[in-house]
Design a protein around this motif. Sequence first.
Motif, PDB file in Angstrom:
ATOM      1  N   GLY A 150      -0.895  -7.808   7.892  1.00 23.09           N
ATOM      2  CA  GLY A 150       0.148  -6.795   7.808  1.00 23.09           C
ATOM      3  C   GLY A 150       0.339  -6.177   6.441  1.00 23.09           C
ATOM      4  N   ARG A 182      12.867  -6.700   2.905  1.00 20.11           N
ATOM      5  CA  ARG A 182      12.964  -7.817   3.855  1.00 20.11           C
ATOM      6  C   ARG A 182      12.733  -7.339   5.293  1.00 20.11           C
ATOM      7  N   GLU A 183      13.365  -6.235   5.667  1.00 20.43           N
ATOM      8  CA  GLU A 183      13.264  -5.742   7.038  1.00 20.43           C
ATOM      9  C   GLU A 183      11.835  -5.294   7.354  1.00 20.43           C
ATOM     10  N   ARG A 184      11.228  -4.548   6.423  1.00 20.71           N
ATOM     11  CA  ARG A 184       9.853  -4.073   6.673  1.00 20.71           C
ATOM     12  C   ARG A 184       8.872  -5.246   6.690  1.00 20.71           C
ATOM     13  N   ARG A 242       9.530  -8.310   7.562  1.00 20.18           N
ATOM     14  CA  ARG A 242       9.739  -9.069   8.801  1.00 20.18           C
ATOM     15  C   ARG A 242       8.906  -8.474   9.922  1.00 20.18           C
ATOM     16  N   ARG A 243       8.870  -7.150  10.004  1.00 23.08           N
ATOM     17  CA  ARG A 243       8.106  -6.495  11.071  1.00 23.08           C
ATOM     18  C   ARG A 243       6.601  -6.660  10.887  1.00 23.08           C
ATOM     19  N   ALA A 244       6.170  -6.916   9.666  1.00 26.47           N
ATOM     20  CA  ALA A 244       4.740  -7.109   9.392  1.00 26.47           C
ATOM     21  C   ALA A 244       4.362  -8.584   9.342  1.00 26.47           C
ATOM     22  N   ASP A 245       5.320  -9.459   9.652  1.00 22.93           N
ATOM     23  CA  ASP A 245       5.081 -10.905   9.626  1.00 22.93           C
ATOM     24  C   ASP A 245       4.661 -11.360   8.225  1.00 22.93           C
ATOM     25  N   PHE A 296       2.176  -2.480   5.115  1.00 25.88           N
ATOM     26  CA  PHE A 296       3.351  -2.576   4.244  1.00 25.88           C
ATOM     27  C   PHE A 296       3.138  -1.761   2.983  1.00 25.88           C
ATOM     28  N   ASP A 345       3.767   1.886   3.389  1.00 27.29           N
ATOM     29  CA  ASP A 345       5.178   2.284   3.499  1.00 27.29           C
ATOM     30  C   ASP A 345       5.958   2.082   2.208  1.00 27.29           C
TER      31      ASP A 345
END
Length: 281
Positions: A119, A170-172, A174-177, A123, A126
Amino acid sequence: MEFTSVAGEQRYAGLVRVASHTVVGLDFDGTLSPIVDDPREAHIHPKAGDVLIDLAAEVATIAVITGRPARQALDLGGLEQVGNAIGDLGKELHVFGQYGNERWSSTRRRVLSPRPPAGLAGFLGDLPRMLRSVGAEDAFLEDKGLAVAVHVRRLADPQAAYDALLPLIRERARRADLVVEPGRFVIEIRSPGMHKGIAVETLTDEVRASGFLFVGDDLGDLEAFEAVAALRASGMSTLLVCSASEEESALVPLADVVVDGPDGVLDLLAEFTADARERRV
């Protein structure tokens, strides 16, 4: 050196008694190297090499356990040369890079490293948008291959930038593991499944240690502190040392000893070496 309790003094004395079977684990930045604005200039303290070589004669093994890439820590610390000198004593120096994902030792002489996390590429794509959204586009990005670190220390208001970026990252992540590792005006994003505590456990098992001394300075060392505390609960002699600063004090309540930055760390290690040598002689 300031003990945080009478128990801390007792733990220090107990570790001296088992020094020859003790592992010494050390963070790099803020512990062996002063914190600087540009992480590429974070060279090891000029006295560190001699102190580590002297220490190696009295303990089972020494490990630098850092969030930096192992090769970078080796170069900034001159650790290959230090490892050569430690090898002449019949001992071994280990470097665990990127929180333990990479490994080097003075006997193997090469860095073992896995592939980057899946991931991370997305990341990184972005990340510029996230930085622009909080006015932190001038943050320094450190690509570590297996991770990326966002440094805000050089921005006009580093604390505001840090506070604004952390929840977005943190949020981004989390979505990328991916795992987020907050530090001293730096936010690191890396793969899951490895942390400094696992490096502590690995070394303990390999060396069959009777004692563990760990020195760290910020939240990136928390898992190592927790792993050493678990060894203590199992009956092992341990000592937790915090290299404290005005910027970061999260480890102070968990520490047996608090010292003032790399100068204090090296003074403690030199004192431990002298006490262990005196007891051995």
